[in-house]
Design a protein around this motif. Sequence first.
Motif, PDB file in Angstrom:
ATOM      1  N   ASP A  80      21.503 -34.397 -38.897  1.00  0.00           N
ATOM      2  CA  ASP A  80      20.900 -33.082 -39.076  1.00  0.00           C
ATOM      3  C   ASP A  80      20.671 -32.391 -37.734  1.00  0.00           C
ATOM      4  OD1 ASP A  80      20.733 -33.403 -41.808  1.00  0.00           O
ATOM      5  OD2 ASP A  80      18.789 -34.389 -41.685  1.00  0.00           O
ATOM      6  N   LYS A  81      20.804 -31.079 -37.754  1.00  0.00           N
ATOM      7  CA  LYS A  81      20.485 -30.277 -36.581  1.00  0.00           C
ATOM      8  C   LYS A  81      19.261 -29.423 -36.883  1.00  0.00           C
ATOM      9  CE  LYS A  81      25.125 -29.969 -34.611  1.00  0.00           C
ATOM     10  NZ  LYS A  81      26.193 -29.065 -34.122  1.00  0.00           N
ATOM     11  N   LEU A  82      18.456 -29.221 -35.870  1.00  0.00           N
ATOM     12  CA  LEU A  82      17.277 -28.371 -36.020  1.00  0.00           C
ATOM     13  C   LEU A  82      17.681 -26.909 -36.056  1.00  0.00           C
ATOM     14  CD1 LEU A  82      14.927 -30.057 -33.398  1.00  0.00           C
ATOM     15  CD2 LEU A  82      14.413 -29.865 -35.830  1.00  0.00           C
ATOM     16  N   THR A  83      16.975 -26.132 -36.831  1.00  0.00           N
ATOM     17  CA  THR A  83      17.092 -24.682 -36.756  1.00  0.00           C
ATOM     18  C   THR A  83      16.080 -24.176 -35.733  1.00  0.00           C
ATOM     19  OG1 THR A  83      15.426 -24.236 -38.457  1.00  0.00           O
ATOM     20  CG2 THR A  83      17.699 -24.624 -39.199  1.00  0.00           C
ATOM     21  N   ALA A  84      16.246 -22.944 -35.324  1.00  0.00           N
ATOM     22  CA  ALA A  84      15.310 -22.361 -34.364  1.00  0.00           C
ATOM     23  C   ALA A  84      13.895 -22.338 -34.934  1.00  0.00           C
ATOM     24  CB  ALA A  84      15.771 -20.951 -33.986  1.00  0.00           C
ATOM     25  N   GLN A  85      13.780 -22.074 -36.225  1.00  0.00           N
ATOM     26  CA  GLN A  85      12.469 -22.000 -36.855  1.00  0.00           C
ATOM     27  C   GLN A  85      11.805 -23.377 -36.915  1.00  0.00           C
ATOM     28  OE1 GLN A  85      10.945 -19.130 -37.658  1.00  0.00           O
ATOM     29  NE2 GLN A  85       9.108 -20.330 -38.136  1.00  0.00           N
TER      30      GLN A  85
ATOM     31  N   TYR B  53      12.000 -20.011 -23.021  1.00  0.00           N
ATOM     32  CA  TYR B  53      13.035 -20.945 -23.443  1.00  0.00           C
ATOM     33  C   TYR B  53      14.056 -20.249 -24.323  1.00  0.00           C
ATOM     34  CZ  TYR B  53      11.340 -21.294 -28.281  1.00  0.00           C
ATOM     35  OH  TYR B  53      11.001 -21.011 -29.582  1.00  0.00           O
ATOM     36  N   THR B  54      15.252 -20.820 -24.336  1.00  0.00           N
ATOM     37  CA  THR B  54      16.281 -20.406 -25.284  1.00  0.00           C
ATOM     38  C   THR B  54      16.783 -21.669 -25.986  1.00  0.00           C
ATOM     39  OG1 THR B  54      18.014 -20.578 -23.590  1.00  0.00           O
ATOM     40  CG2 THR B  54      16.992 -18.406 -23.935  1.00  0.00           C
ATOM     41  N   PHE B  55      17.200 -21.512 -27.240  1.00  0.00           N
ATOM     42  CA  PHE B  55      17.649 -22.652 -28.036  1.00  0.00           C
ATOM     43  C   PHE B  55      18.999 -22.340 -28.640  1.00  0.00           C
ATOM     44  CE2 PHE B  55      17.352 -25.012 -32.241  1.00  0.00           C
ATOM     45  CZ  PHE B  55      17.734 -26.236 -31.694  1.00  0.00           C
ATOM     46  N   ASP B  56      20.007 -23.159 -28.322  1.00  0.00           N
ATOM     47  CA  ASP B  56      21.345 -23.020 -28.867  1.00  0.00           C
ATOM     48  C   ASP B  56      21.445 -23.925 -30.099  1.00  0.00           C
ATOM     49  OD1 ASP B  56      24.090 -23.270 -29.470  1.00  0.00           O
ATOM     50  OD2 ASP B  56      24.653 -22.884 -27.391  1.00  0.00           O
ATOM     51  N   THR B  57      21.498 -23.341 -31.283  1.00  0.00           N
ATOM     52  CA  THR B  57      21.494 -24.132 -32.518  1.00  0.00           C
ATOM     53  C   THR B  57      22.800 -24.899 -32.721  1.00  0.00           C
ATOM     54  OG1 THR B  57      22.226 -22.182 -33.757  1.00  0.00           O
ATOM     55  CG2 THR B  57      19.854 -22.626 -33.696  1.00  0.00           C
ATOM     56  N   THR B  58      23.853 -24.506 -32.031  1.00  0.00           N
ATOM     57  CA  THR B  58      25.129 -25.205 -32.153  1.00  0.00           C
ATOM     58  C   THR B  58      25.130 -26.514 -31.374  1.00  0.00           C
ATOM     59  OG1 THR B  58      26.325 -23.117 -32.438  1.00  0.00           O
ATOM     60  CG2 THR B  58      27.623 -25.045 -31.791  1.00  0.00           C
TER      61      THR B  58
ATOM     62  N   TYR C  47      17.704 -31.362 -24.738  1.00  0.00           N
ATOM     63  CA  TYR C  47      18.323 -31.320 -26.058  1.00  0.00           C
ATOM     64  C   TYR C  47      17.315 -31.761 -27.107  1.00  0.00           C
ATOM     65  CZ  TYR C  47      22.606 -30.927 -23.377  1.00  0.00           C
ATOM     66  OH  TYR C  47      23.572 -30.495 -22.494  1.00  0.00           O
ATOM     67  N   ALA C  48      17.342 -31.096 -28.254  1.00  0.00           N
ATOM     68  CA  ALA C  48      16.468 -31.456 -29.372  1.00  0.00           C
ATOM     69  C   ALA C  48      17.274 -32.248 -30.389  1.00  0.00           C
ATOM     70  CB  ALA C  48      15.888 -30.205 -30.029  1.00  0.00           C
ATOM     71  N   LYS C  49      16.715 -33.355 -30.843  1.00  0.00           N
ATOM     72  CA  LYS C  49      17.381 -34.207 -31.818  1.00  0.00           C
ATOM     73  C   LYS C  49      16.395 -34.545 -32.923  1.00  0.00           C
ATOM     74  CE  LYS C  49      19.601 -38.762 -32.141  1.00  0.00           C
ATOM     75  NZ  LYS C  49      18.546 -39.386 -33.008  1.00  0.00           N
ATOM     76  N   ARG C  50      16.810 -34.349 -34.159  1.00  0.00           N
ATOM     77  CA  ARG C  50      15.936 -34.634 -35.287  1.00  0.00           C
ATOM     78  C   ARG C  50      15.725 -36.138 -35.448  1.00  0.00           C
ATOM     79  NH1 ARG C  50      14.937 -31.599 -39.873  1.00  0.00           N
ATOM     80  NH2 ARG C  50      16.754 -30.282 -39.503  1.00  0.00           N
ATOM     81  N   GLU C  51      14.484 -36.531 -35.695  1.00  0.00           N
ATOM     82  CA  GLU C  51      14.140 -37.912 -35.994  1.00  0.00           C
ATOM     83  C   GLU C  51      13.277 -37.911 -37.256  1.00  0.00           C
ATOM     84  OE1 GLU C  51      15.210 -40.429 -34.430  1.00  0.00           O
ATOM     85  OE2 GLU C  51      15.857 -39.723 -32.463  1.00  0.00           O
TER      86      GLU C  51
END
Length: 210
Positions: A56-61, A135-140, A156-160
Motif C-alpha cells: 500500500d501507498k499513503l495518500t497525501a491525506q 514539506y512536499t509529498f510525492d504520492t507516486t 520516504y513514507a512507508k505504510r506499516e
Amino acid sequence: MKKLTIVSALCVMLCACGTMGTTGSAGSTGNILGSVLGAITGGGAVNAITSVIGLDKLTAQQLIGTWQYSGPGCAFTSEQLLAKAGGEVAAVKIEQELEPTYQKVGFTSANTYITFNEDGTFASKIDGKSFSGNYTFDTTTCQIRLQGMLLSVNCYAKRELGGISILFEAKKLLTLIQTMSALSGNTNLQTIGELSKNYDGVRLGFDMKR
C-alpha cells in the motif's frame, strides 16, 4: 495453505540471504530465521510480511497528523517483489540491531515526533531538538522533502500496520541527527552510519504511530 506457502518461501529466501549482515555466518542466519518464525503469530514479522503483501501507498491525506516514534524503521529499496519480501524480513533483524543504538541516542515517543499539516508545513522534534518548515509529498514515489531553516532533507513514507515508517538514506539520517543534536562526534550517532555500511540498498529511520 497460502500462509504456509508464504512462510516457506520466506524461509528459503532467508537461507539464500545468509551472507547479509556483519557476520555472514550460518549461526547469524539461524538467528534471523528464529526471530522471524517466532514472531509469526504476534510480532514484528507479521508487520513486515503484511506490509509487503499489501504494497500500500499513503495518500497525501493519510500523511496528515502527528506521528510519534515507536521504534527503529528499515526497508530495502529493491523494486522486485521477491527481493523486497526477503529484504523486509531481513529488516526485522536490522531493526533489532538498531534498537540499542537508538536507545543510547535517546529516541522516545515523547521527544521524537513529526506533525504534517494540510497547509504544507511540518513541525517535529528529533531527540528533543526542534525541526520545522515546509514539506512536499510525492504520492507516486512516497518521497517527502522536508525543507527547514537548518537543512533540507528527503525521506520516504512507508505504510506499516498501525502506523508508518519515515525512512532516510543512511547518510541523510546521520546528517539530520547530527545537525539536530550538534554532536557530530557522538559515537552513538556514528554507529548508525557504521551499521548502514553492512547493507546495500537500505533506508533507515523511524517507525511512527499516532
